[in-house]
Scaffold this motif. Structure first.
Motif, mmCIF file in Angstrom:
data_model
loop_
_atom_site.group_PDB
_atom_site.id
_atom_site.type_symbol
_atom_site.label_atom_id
_atom_site.label_comp_id
_atom_site.label_asym_id
_atom_site.label_seq_id
_atom_site.Cartn_x
_atom_site.Cartn_y
_atom_site.Cartn_z
ATOM 1 N N GLY A 1 -65.065 -42.864 31.963
ATOM 2 C CA GLY A 1 -63.697 -42.951 32.429
ATOM 3 C C GLY A 1 -63.565 -42.400 33.841
ATOM 4 N N PRO A 2 -62.411 -41.820 34.168
ATOM 5 C CA PRO A 2 -62.200 -41.314 35.527
ATOM 6 C C PRO A 2 -62.790 -39.934 35.777
ATOM 7 C CG PRO A 2 -60.230 -40.967 34.241
ATOM 8 C CD PRO A 2 -61.194 -41.716 33.350
ATOM 9 N N GLY A 3 -63.380 -39.314 34.736
ATOM 10 C CA GLY A 3 -64.075 -38.055 34.969
ATOM 11 C C GLY A 3 -63.419 -36.791 34.455
ATOM 12 N N GLY A 4 -62.460 -36.903 33.533
ATOM 13 C CA GLY A 4 -61.791 -35.705 33.022
ATOM 14 C C GLY A 4 -62.735 -34.739 32.344
ATOM 15 N N LEU A 5 -63.628 -35.264 31.498
ATOM 16 C CA LEU A 5 -64.556 -34.394 30.796
ATOM 17 C C LEU A 5 -65.549 -33.764 31.771
ATOM 18 C CD1 LEU A 5 -66.075 -35.229 27.321
ATOM 19 C CD2 LEU A 5 -67.252 -33.770 28.942
ATOM 20 N N SER A 6 -66.019 -34.541 32.730
ATOM 21 C CA SER A 6 -66.962 -34.008 33.715
ATOM 22 C C SER A 6 -66.314 -32.959 34.601
ATOM 23 C CB SER A 6 -67.526 -35.136 34.577
ATOM 24 O OG SER A 6 -68.508 -35.864 33.866
ATOM 25 N N LEU A 7 -65.062 -33.173 34.989
ATOM 26 C CA LEU A 7 -64.362 -32.183 35.799
ATOM 27 C C LEU A 7 -64.230 -30.865 35.040
ATOM 28 C CD1 LEU A 7 -62.765 -31.432 38.350
ATOM 29 C CD2 LEU A 7 -60.712 -32.315 37.209
ATOM 30 N N GLY A 8 -63.842 -30.946 33.754
ATOM 31 C CA GLY A 8 -63.740 -29.737 32.946
ATOM 32 C C GLY A 8 -65.078 -29.045 32.786
ATOM 33 N N ALA A 9 -66.144 -29.849 32.595
ATOM 34 C CA ALA A 9 -67.481 -29.271 32.435
ATOM 35 C C ALA A 9 -67.934 -28.565 33.698
ATOM 36 C CB ALA A 9 -68.473 -30.368 32.059
ATOM 37 N N GLN A 10 -67.684 -29.160 34.851
ATOM 38 C CA GLN A 10 -68.096 -28.552 36.109
ATOM 39 C C GLN A 10 -67.280 -27.316 36.451
ATOM 40 O OE1 GLN A 10 -68.016 -31.596 39.143
ATOM 41 N NE2 GLN A 10 -69.850 -32.614 38.369
ATOM 42 N N SER A 11 -66.101 -27.185 35.836
ATOM 43 C CA SER A 11 -65.250 -26.012 36.098
ATOM 44 C C SER A 11 -65.651 -24.805 35.268
ATOM 45 C CB SER A 11 -63.788 -26.363 35.798
ATOM 46 O OG SER A 11 -63.356 -27.464 36.577
ATOM 47 N N ALA A 12 -66.476 -25.017 34.253
ATOM 48 C CA ALA A 12 -66.861 -23.934 33.342
ATOM 49 C C ALA A 12 -68.095 -23.201 33.871
ATOM 50 C CB ALA A 12 -67.142 -24.496 31.949
ATOM 51 N N GLU A 13 -68.016 -21.890 33.896
ATOM 52 C CA GLU A 13 -69.147 -21.059 34.285
ATOM 53 C C GLU A 13 -69.176 -19.811 33.413
ATOM 54 O OE1 GLU A 13 -69.086 -20.069 38.413
ATOM 55 O OE2 GLU A 13 -69.713 -22.065 39.073
ATOM 56 N N VAL A 14 -70.371 -19.389 33.047
ATOM 57 C CA VAL A 14 -70.543 -18.197 32.203
ATOM 58 C C VAL A 14 -71.699 -17.372 32.761
ATOM 59 C CG1 VAL A 14 -71.264 -17.390 29.916
ATOM 60 C CG2 VAL A 14 -69.596 -19.251 30.112
ATOM 61 N N ILE A 15 -71.512 -16.049 32.792
ATOM 62 C CA ILE A 15 -72.574 -15.122 33.193
ATOM 63 C C ILE A 15 -73.127 -14.455 31.938
ATOM 64 C CG2 ILE A 15 -73.184 -13.109 34.587
ATOM 65 C CD1 ILE A 15 -72.379 -15.452 36.259
ATOM 66 N N SER A 16 -74.421 -14.547 31.735
ATOM 67 C CA SER A 16 -75.055 -13.945 30.560
ATOM 68 C C SER A 16 -75.124 -12.435 30.710
ATOM 69 C CB SER A 16 -76.467 -14.506 30.383
ATOM 70 O OG SER A 16 -77.343 -13.935 31.343
ATOM 71 N N PRO A 17 -75.403 -11.701 29.628
ATOM 72 C CA PRO A 17 -75.549 -10.239 29.713
ATOM 73 C C PRO A 17 -76.638 -9.796 30.695
ATOM 74 C CG PRO A 17 -75.280 -10.919 27.430
ATOM 75 C CD PRO A 17 -75.437 -12.174 28.232
ATOM 76 N N THR A 18 -77.590 -10.677 30.977
ATOM 77 C CA THR A 18 -78.662 -10.339 31.926
ATOM 78 C C THR A 18 -78.321 -10.752 33.351
ATOM 79 O OG1 THR A 18 -79.795 -12.445 31.542
ATOM 80 C CG2 THR A 18 -80.385 -10.580 30.112
ATOM 81 N N GLY A 19 -77.118 -11.323 33.549
ATOM 82 C CA GLY A 19 -76.694 -11.702 34.888
ATOM 83 C C GLY A 19 -77.002 -13.132 35.276
ATOM 84 N N GLU A 20 -77.518 -13.939 34.343
ATOM 85 C CA GLU A 20 -77.850 -15.317 34.664
ATOM 86 C C GLU A 20 -76.604 -16.196 34.605
ATOM 87 O OE1 GLU A 20 -80.840 -18.943 33.144
ATOM 88 O OE2 GLU A 20 -80.710 -17.051 32.025
ATOM 89 N N LEU A 21 -76.476 -17.105 35.579
ATOM 90 C CA LEU A 21 -75.344 -18.024 35.630
ATOM 91 C C LEU A 21 -75.645 -19.267 34.805
ATOM 92 C CD1 LEU A 21 -72.625 -19.035 36.829
ATOM 93 C CD2 LEU A 21 -73.961 -19.962 38.747
ATOM 94 N N PHE A 22 -74.728 -19.613 33.922
ATOM 95 C CA PHE A 22 -74.821 -20.831 33.118
ATOM 96 C C PHE A 22 -73.699 -21.776 33.561
ATOM 97 C CE2 PHE A 22 -77.376 -18.004 30.742
ATOM 98 C CZ PHE A 22 -78.172 -18.746 29.873
ATOM 99 N N ARG A 23 -74.077 -22.986 33.958
ATOM 100 C CA ARG A 23 -73.071 -23.969 34.381
ATOM 101 C C ARG A 23 -73.618 -25.383 34.183
ATOM 102 N NH1 ARG A 23 -73.719 -26.170 39.502
ATOM 103 N NH2 ARG A 23 -75.373 -25.263 40.797
ATOM 104 N N VAL A 24 -72.755 -26.373 34.446
ATOM 105 C CA VAL A 24 -73.093 -27.775 34.234
ATOM 106 C C VAL A 24 -72.945 -28.526 35.548
ATOM 107 C CG1 VAL A 24 -72.474 -29.889 32.988
ATOM 108 C CG2 VAL A 24 -72.283 -27.666 31.853
ATOM 109 N N GLN A 25 -73.848 -29.452 35.817
ATOM 110 C CA GLN A 25 -73.690 -30.320 36.973
ATOM 111 C C GLN A 25 -73.949 -31.774 36.583
ATOM 112 O OE1 GLN A 25 -76.447 -28.868 39.946
ATOM 113 N NE2 GLN A 25 -78.174 -30.023 39.132
ATOM 114 N N HIS A 26 -73.297 -32.660 37.305
ATOM 115 C CA HIS A 26 -73.393 -34.098 37.041
ATOM 116 C C HIS A 26 -74.776 -34.628 37.384
ATOM 117 C CE1 HIS A 26 -72.593 -38.413 37.371
ATOM 118 N NE2 HIS A 26 -73.056 -38.352 38.609
ATOM 119 N N ARG A 27 -75.335 -35.494 36.504
ATOM 120 C CA ARG A 27 -76.597 -36.167 36.787
ATOM 121 C C ARG A 27 -76.402 -37.685 36.868
ATOM 122 N NH1 ARG A 27 -82.045 -34.644 36.245
ATOM 123 N NH2 ARG A 27 -83.237 -36.094 37.531
#
Length: 377
Positions: free
Chosen positions: A11-37
């Motif tokens: 579609g126009p990218g609503g799910l991808s936009l939401g996915a790219q907006s999400a970021e999480v830092i693990s207890p060890t300081g590692e960044l978890f995120r999603v990018q478009h392929r």
């Protein structure tokens, strides 16, 4: 960790936009995120919108065309996958053909991606009517195929207004995590309830839509429609008892509740749709007119900078068929927390699925205040 995500029926990218907006830092300081392929959709205007907003520097990663002609094996490798397979044959509006329709079997192409590319996790999205399609057999078959592809699945009916979306929109979301990873996704606890739902007025006026916003074309109404709307109070529709006789519609069959229905300023909007004739365009609570596409996009939680390409009706279709980015962000963020081992409050999923018996068990929703958002085997 960066998850490279592929998507079918994008579609126009609503799910991808939401996915790219999400970021999480693990207890060890590692960044978890999603990018478009990569992404695929058959709608030319939706593909242009996706390219324009999600991947302007990599437009060739969006493949326009029928999924049935897509060479899935040659697609680049991915770590995550999403597919909002077409809902036309499962919707509560229409004939509900399920597997017997043209679109019902298209979910199998998502299963094919899972079997070939083996992403670490996936999200599958569809309308609530999926549960009852083909007397419930379609839902069971889809869950069975997803589970047999090698995933622990968590199907749930998400009510997006309970997660801050200013719209009463319900969708079945199935989250799957590959079994060999030893992780189990849990449904994030709702953040909004009676008393703090985001309302249509909040969405449209806080802040006001900029004067130079795109997709803000107004509809030219006939004088009779404007007169009718002035007599319909906020929250009511064309069947309002107080409507003067000369303005009443001559309809003998089913009276659809959304016909000339005006929003209520103090409640979430009713569901934004992508099609329908006169009287189905959604109507403002304070002004006797249909909403603009930008106003519909606000109700779907797209930012004003997100420009939809194509003609007015093509844009309306894209907005109505999209996954609200805010809702997608909530779910993807919970997935990232699952992988990052970050605790979060959760509730029981609406359904549990026992593939050995091929049956769905309904589970009463209850908040798990002290739960952590993952289970390690």
């Amino acid at each position: 960790m960066i998850f490279n995500k592929g998507e079918l029926f994008s579609g126009p990218g609503g799910l991808s936009l939401g996915a790219q907006s999400a970021e999480v830092i693990s207890p060890t300081g590692e960044l978890f995120r999603v990018q478009h392929r990569w992404a695929n959709d058959y709608d030319p205007a939706a593909c242009e919108t996706f390219r324009h907003n999600i991947c302007p520097d990599n437009p060739e990663s969006v493949i326009e065309g029928d999924v049935r002609a897509l060479d899935i094996e040659s697609l680049p490798p991915i770590d995550a996958f999403s597919f909002g397979f077409p809902c036309n044959d499962y919707s509560n509006v229409g004939e509900k053909k399920g597997f017997n329709g043209d679109f019902g079997p298209l979910y199998t192409y998502g299963v094919k991606v899972l079997n070939i590319h083996r992403p670490l996790w996936f999200i599958a999205e569809n309308v609530g009517g999926l549960e009852s399609a083909n007397e419930g057999e379609a839902f069971i078959k889809i869950l069975s195929d997803l589970e047999q592809a090698g995933y622990n699945i968590t199907p749930h009916l998400y009510k997006f207004h309970e997660y801050g979306v200013p719209q009463a929109r319900q969708r079945i979301i199935i989250v799957g995590i590959r079994k060999d990873l030893g992780l189990q996704f849990r449904v994030p606890k709702p953040t909004h309830g009676p008393g703090n739902y985001r309302t249509s007025k909040h969405a449209l006026e806080d802040p006001p839509i900029p004067a130079n916003a795109t997709n803000q074309e107004y509809t030219n109404h006939q004088s009779k429609v404007i007169e009718m709307l002035t007599h319909i109070p906020p929250g009511e529709n064309a069947w309002y008892d107080g409507l003067p006789e000369h303005l009443r519609l001559n309809v003998k069959k089913t009276k659809i509740s959304q016909i000339y229905k005006r929003l209520h300023p103090d409640k979430p909007a009713y569901t934004v749709t992508g099609s329908g004739g006169g009287g189905t365009h959604m109507y403002h609570y304070a002004v006797p007119r249909a909403l603009t596409n930008r106003e519909r996009a606000r109700l779907q939680t797209f930012p004003d900078k997100y420009e939809f390409l194509g003609g007015k009706e093509a844009v309306r279709k894209q907005i109505g068929m999209a996954v609200p980015p805010m809702g997608a962000k909530v779910i993807v963020e919970a997935i990232l927390k699952t992988f990052a081992r970050v605790p979060y409050n959760s509730i029981e999923a609406k359904w549990t699925f026992d593939n050995t018996k091929e049956e769905i068990t309904l589970v009463k929703n209850r908040v798990r205040e002290e739960s952590i958002g993952y289970v390690v085997k």
